[in-house]
Design a protein around this motif. Structure first.
Motif, PDB file in Angstrom:
ATOM      1  N   LYS A 299       0.805  -1.041  -0.398  1.00 31.80           N
ATOM      2  CA  LYS A 299      -0.051   0.125  -0.240  1.00 31.80           C
ATOM      3  C   LYS A 299       0.761   1.064   0.233  1.00 31.80           C
ATOM      4  O   LYS A 299       0.776   2.423  -0.822  1.00 31.80           O
ATOM      5  CB  LYS A 299      -1.033   0.277   1.557  1.00 31.80           C
ATOM      6  CG  LYS A 299      -1.561   1.293   1.323  1.00 31.80           C
ATOM      7  CD  LYS A 299      -2.536   0.854   2.901  1.00 31.80           C
ATOM      8  CE  LYS A 299      -4.051   2.316   2.654  1.00 31.80           C
ATOM      9  NZ  LYS A 299      -4.719   1.838   1.249  1.00 31.80           N
ATOM     10  N   LYS A 300       1.435   1.145   0.554  1.00 30.28           N
ATOM     11  CA  LYS A 300       2.744   2.277   0.941  1.00 30.28           C
ATOM     12  C   LYS A 300       4.099   1.569   0.987  1.00 30.28           C
ATOM     13  O   LYS A 300       4.349   0.446   1.657  1.00 30.28           O
ATOM     14  CB  LYS A 300       2.911   3.163   1.884  1.00 30.28           C
ATOM     15  CG  LYS A 300       1.350   3.779   2.226  1.00 30.28           C
ATOM     16  CD  LYS A 300       1.215   5.024   0.644  1.00 30.28           C
ATOM     17  CE  LYS A 300       0.262   5.781   1.174  1.00 30.28           C
ATOM     18  NZ  LYS A 300      -0.324   6.684  -0.253  1.00 30.28           N
ATOM     19  N   ILE A 301       5.178   2.235   0.356  1.00 23.26           N
ATOM     20  CA  ILE A 301       6.336   2.893   0.418  1.00 23.26           C
ATOM     21  C   ILE A 301       7.636   3.621   1.714  1.00 23.26           C
ATOM     22  O   ILE A 301       8.019   4.792   1.113  1.00 23.26           O
ATOM     23  CB  ILE A 301       7.692   1.616  -0.761  1.00 23.26           C
ATOM     24  CG1 ILE A 301       6.663   1.262  -2.048  1.00 23.26           C
ATOM     25  CG2 ILE A 301       8.692   1.489  -0.688  1.00 23.26           C
ATOM     26  CD1 ILE A 301       6.742  -0.477  -1.609  1.00 23.26           C
TER      27      ILE A 301
ATOM     28  N   GLU B 112      15.090  11.142   0.421  1.00 30.23           N
ATOM     29  CA  GLU B 112      14.572  11.774  -1.291  1.00 30.23           C
ATOM     30  C   GLU B 112      15.438  10.573  -1.951  1.00 30.23           C
ATOM     31  O   GLU B 112      15.328  10.441  -2.857  1.00 30.23           O
ATOM     32  CB  GLU B 112      15.020  13.406  -1.450  1.00 30.23           C
ATOM     33  CG  GLU B 112      13.664  13.871   0.094  1.00 30.23           C
ATOM     34  CD  GLU B 112      12.419  13.705  -0.593  1.00 30.23           C
ATOM     35  OE1 GLU B 112      12.497  12.874  -1.721  1.00 30.23           O
ATOM     36  OE2 GLU B 112      11.774  14.505  -0.193  1.00 30.23           O
ATOM     37  N   SER B 113      16.772  10.706  -1.144  1.00 27.41           N
ATOM     38  CA  SER B 113      17.784  10.024  -2.613  1.00 27.41           C
ATOM     39  C   SER B 113      17.014   7.894  -2.776  1.00 27.41           C
ATOM     40  O   SER B 113      16.923   7.945  -4.036  1.00 27.41           O
ATOM     41  CB  SER B 113      19.106   9.452  -1.663  1.00 27.41           C
ATOM     42  OG  SER B 113      19.979  11.102  -1.759  1.00 27.41           O
TER      43      SER B 113
ATOM     44  N   VAL C   7       6.776   7.118   0.851  1.00 28.41           N
ATOM     45  CA  VAL C   7       6.696   7.966   2.024  1.00 28.41           C
ATOM     46  C   VAL C   7       7.786   8.296   2.904  1.00 28.41           C
ATOM     47  O   VAL C   7       8.495   7.054   3.185  1.00 28.41           O
ATOM     48  CB  VAL C   7       5.558   7.615   3.245  1.00 28.41           C
ATOM     49  CG1 VAL C   7       5.169   8.500   4.523  1.00 28.41           C
ATOM     50  CG2 VAL C   7       4.203   7.263   2.455  1.00 28.41           C
ATOM     51  N   VAL C   8       8.095   9.314   2.461  1.00 20.36           N
ATOM     52  CA  VAL C   8       9.550   9.443   3.441  1.00 20.36           C
ATOM     53  C   VAL C   8       9.531   9.802   4.313  1.00 20.36           C
ATOM     54  O   VAL C   8       8.747  10.539   5.323  1.00 20.36           O
ATOM     55  CB  VAL C   8      10.114  11.223   2.994  1.00 20.36           C
ATOM     56  CG1 VAL C   8      11.905  11.203   3.018  1.00 20.36           C
ATOM     57  CG2 VAL C   8      10.276  10.775   0.922  1.00 20.36           C
TER      58      VAL C   8
ATOM     59  N   TYR D  92       5.071   8.131  11.939  1.00 21.88           N
ATOM     60  CA  TYR D  92       5.059   6.799  11.904  1.00 21.88           C
ATOM     61  C   TYR D  92       3.396   6.126  12.079  1.00 21.88           C
ATOM     62  O   TYR D  92       2.737   5.763  11.773  1.00 21.88           O
ATOM     63  CB  TYR D  92       5.899   6.034  12.468  1.00 21.88           C
ATOM     64  CG  TYR D  92       7.050   6.031  11.702  1.00 21.88           C
ATOM     65  CD1 TYR D  92       7.465   4.000  10.937  1.00 21.88           C
ATOM     66  CD2 TYR D  92       8.302   5.926  11.946  1.00 21.88           C
ATOM     67  CE1 TYR D  92       8.281   4.320   9.980  1.00 21.88           C
ATOM     68  CE2 TYR D  92       9.366   5.702  11.008  1.00 21.88           C
ATOM     69  CZ  TYR D  92       9.277   4.013  10.311  1.00 21.88           C
ATOM     70  OH  TYR D  92      10.002   4.218   9.628  1.00 21.88           O
ATOM     71  N   ALA D  93       3.162   6.934  12.910  1.00 23.96           N
ATOM     72  CA  ALA D  93       1.881   7.154  13.466  1.00 23.96           C
ATOM     73  C   ALA D  93       0.705   7.516  12.921  1.00 23.96           C
ATOM     74  O   ALA D  93       0.072   6.966  12.691  1.00 23.96           O
ATOM     75  CB  ALA D  93       1.879   7.699  15.472  1.00 23.96           C
TER      76      ALA D  93
END
Length: 334
Positions: A118-120, A125-126, A143-144, A329-330
């Motif tokens: 669903k998300k990585i 940013e690199s 998601v950074v 993270y929350a």
């Protein structure tokens, strides 16, 4: 990061967390369980154990206790992706932590595995750019969230001034870290300077041979693995990370938190953390002489070293402390 994230999410009540490791139990599993988090070892020792480990993961998720699985690094991402289709009610998140281009097959596997996520989550940013380019991850899935440290763990581990100027490396002894460049730099620095190498890895024999070939054995100590980074950092005036690729460089912010100036290579991942002459020094990769010049600069220029240390401490408090990172993270989990 897995240890700290699991225990902190549990401690503050953001989530109820359990941890599974692909292989056998090790010291980190003991640390996690000592903090009250359950750890399950899936027992994979190699490729041929993959079906057994996958079956165990199936049973673990099939117990119905979990609504989210967050996997870290390519092997865990592939394992999680392999079982994801059986659990449509469970959200699968993955984490990519590297900008290392090789082995290329890692990125090919990741390009397939990411389809089920669903998300990585990436630390910089690199790494986000690498995930887009080499694994075909869509920008909206990324998601950074940077790595984090507990600055309090390092506050009482500052080095007292000694006769030798102490240069240190802390990390995995792997070709990508280019520790041999740092050993070669020791032939160019003024004495008394001593290099402390903390870590283990498959490159250890080559590094030991390089030390002997260059005749710097009396100026270099290989300490092996260390359980707590703070114990290694307290023996350094300067930390050097001469890698040819990094996803983030957690050791950089650990050094900053410990009040240790940093020298690192000007490569993707590291550039996300270190700004040249502001909170550290950046040098070209594959240049032992440039490493030596930067080390000598910090030895002689005490105001510069103090400035970099102060900026590093400020950077950790403002960007990389757990009370800054954990809420991100929350938000992801919510």
């Amino acid at each position: 990061m897995v240890r700290e994230l699991a225990t902190r999410l549990t401690r503050v009540g953001i989530a109820e967390v359990e941890v599974a490791c692909l292989g056998k139990r090790g010291p980190v599993a003991d640390q996690i369980e000592a903090a009250g988090v359950t750890v399950t070892a899936l027992g994979a020792r190699g490729t041929f154990d993959f079906p057994i480990a996958m079956s165990r993961l199936n049973r673990l998720i099939g117990d119905g206790r979990f609504n989210t699985v967050l996997s870290f690094l390519v092997h865990a991402n592939v394992m999680a992706a392999a079982v994801a289709g059986k659990f449509p009610e469970v959200r699968f998140f993955q984490s990519i932590q590297t900008t290392q281009r090789r082995p290329r097959w890692h990125w090919k596997l990741q390009s397939v595995a990411q389809e089920s996520a669903k998300k990585i989550v990436v630390p910089s940013e690199s790494v986000a750019a690498a995930a887009r380019e080499w694994a075909g991850v869509q920008p909206e899935k990324i998601v950074v969230i940077p790595n984090a440290v507990d600055a309090a763990e390092f506050e009482d581990h500052r080095r007292e001034a000694g006769a030798d100027f102490a240069v240190g490396f802390l990390g995995r002894l792997d070709r990508v870290k280019r520790v041999g460049d740092l050993v070669e730099a020791m032939t160019c620095v003024q004495r008394p300077t001593h290099l402390h190498i903390f870590g283990e890895g498959k490159d250890r024999p080559k590094i030991a041979e390089r030390i002997q070939t260059l005749g710097v054995g009396q100026y270099v100590t290989m300490h092996g693995a260390v359980l707590r980074p703070a114990d290694a950092l307290r023996q350094m005036d300067v930390l050097v990370l001469p890698s040819e690729a990094e996803g983030f460089g957690l050791v950089l912010i650990e050094a900053m938190a410990a009040g240790v100036a940093v020298v690192a290579t000007d490569v993707a991942g590291i550039r996300d953390v270190v700004r040249d002459s502001e909170n550290g020094l950046l040098v070209p990769v594959d240049s032992p002489m440039a490493l030596a010049v930067a080390i000598e600069r910090l030895r002689k220029d005490l105001p510069l070293r103090a400035k970099l240390i102060e900026a590093g401490l400020r950077e950790v408090r403002e960007r990389y402390a757990w009370d800054v990172v954990l809420p991100r993270y929350a938000t992801l989990l919510a």
